[in-house]
Design a protein around this motif. Sequence first.
Motif, mmCIF file in Angstrom:
data_model
loop_
_atom_site.group_PDB
_atom_site.id
_atom_site.type_symbol
_atom_site.label_atom_id
_atom_site.label_comp_id
_atom_site.label_asym_id
_atom_site.label_seq_id
_atom_site.Cartn_x
_atom_site.Cartn_y
_atom_site.Cartn_z
ATOM 1 N N SER A 52 -1.999 2.299 8.464
ATOM 2 C CA SER A 52 -1.797 3.669 8.942
ATOM 3 C C SER A 52 -2.836 4.591 8.311
ATOM 4 C CB SER A 52 -0.387 4.158 8.582
ATOM 5 O OG SER A 52 -0.296 4.426 7.193
ATOM 6 N N VAL A 53 -3.077 5.707 8.966
ATOM 7 C CA VAL A 53 -4.051 6.673 8.457
ATOM 8 C C VAL A 53 -3.632 7.146 7.068
ATOM 9 C CG1 VAL A 53 -5.047 8.966 8.821
ATOM 10 C CG2 VAL A 53 -4.812 7.394 10.754
ATOM 11 N N GLU A 54 -2.362 7.486 6.901
ATOM 12 C CA GLU A 54 -1.881 7.964 5.595
ATOM 13 C C GLU A 54 -2.050 6.916 4.511
ATOM 14 O OE1 GLU A 54 -1.005 10.813 4.004
ATOM 15 O OE2 GLU A 54 -1.808 11.597 5.869
ATOM 16 N N ASP A 55 -1.676 5.673 4.799
ATOM 17 C CA ASP A 55 -1.828 4.611 3.806
ATOM 18 C C ASP A 55 -3.293 4.356 3.486
ATOM 19 O OD1 ASP A 55 0.910 4.343 3.621
ATOM 20 O OD2 ASP A 55 1.013 2.536 4.879
ATOM 21 N N ALA A 56 -4.151 4.415 4.498
ATOM 22 C CA ALA A 56 -5.585 4.203 4.285
ATOM 23 C C ALA A 56 -6.168 5.317 3.413
ATOM 24 C CB ALA A 56 -6.310 4.139 5.627
ATOM 25 N N ARG A 57 -5.784 6.557 3.707
ATOM 26 C CA ARG A 57 -6.251 7.683 2.882
ATOM 27 C C ARG A 57 -5.839 7.498 1.428
ATOM 28 N NH1 ARG A 57 -4.432 12.448 6.953
ATOM 29 N NH2 ARG A 57 -6.322 12.505 8.209
ATOM 30 N N ARG A 58 -4.581 7.140 1.214
ATOM 31 C CA ARG A 58 -4.055 6.977 -0.148
ATOM 32 C C ARG A 58 -4.778 5.846 -0.877
ATOM 33 N NH1 ARG A 58 -2.736 9.909 -3.817
ATOM 34 N NH2 ARG A 58 -1.768 11.152 -2.229
#
Length: 140
Positions: A52-58
Amino acid sequence: MKPVLYLAAPLFSHSEKAFNEQLARILSEKFEIFLPQRDNHLIVDLIASGMSVEDARRKVFDGDLAAVRSCDILFAVLDGRSVDEGTCFELGYAHALGKACIGLQTDPRRLLPIGNNPMLEGTLTRVLHSLDEVVAWSTP
């Protein structure tokens, strides 16, 4: 044992990545290099693999922060009309941690007519202006 250098730079185009690799090769004579595009993850690759975008950002954020915390020196590429925002953040974070911060600015363009933003300049111990200066600075 070589000191660890975090190479902060834009890493979005082929030419940026190639320049970063060239710098890493030059600097590796004197330093152990952490190059985010090689030693952490690229957000586009993580998303393409199904994250997910959020997991990738984190994942990218946490990995890069850990590397800045563990480095001895932060080396920032400052080229462009304005300095890459990720590079600015890494530079500010390293400065706040008391790390030595070195800049490379081969590009004569500046956002302000008087030079770089004082908040950027204030973090830098030294600014190099060419690859020849990088070679001279990083030769053991």
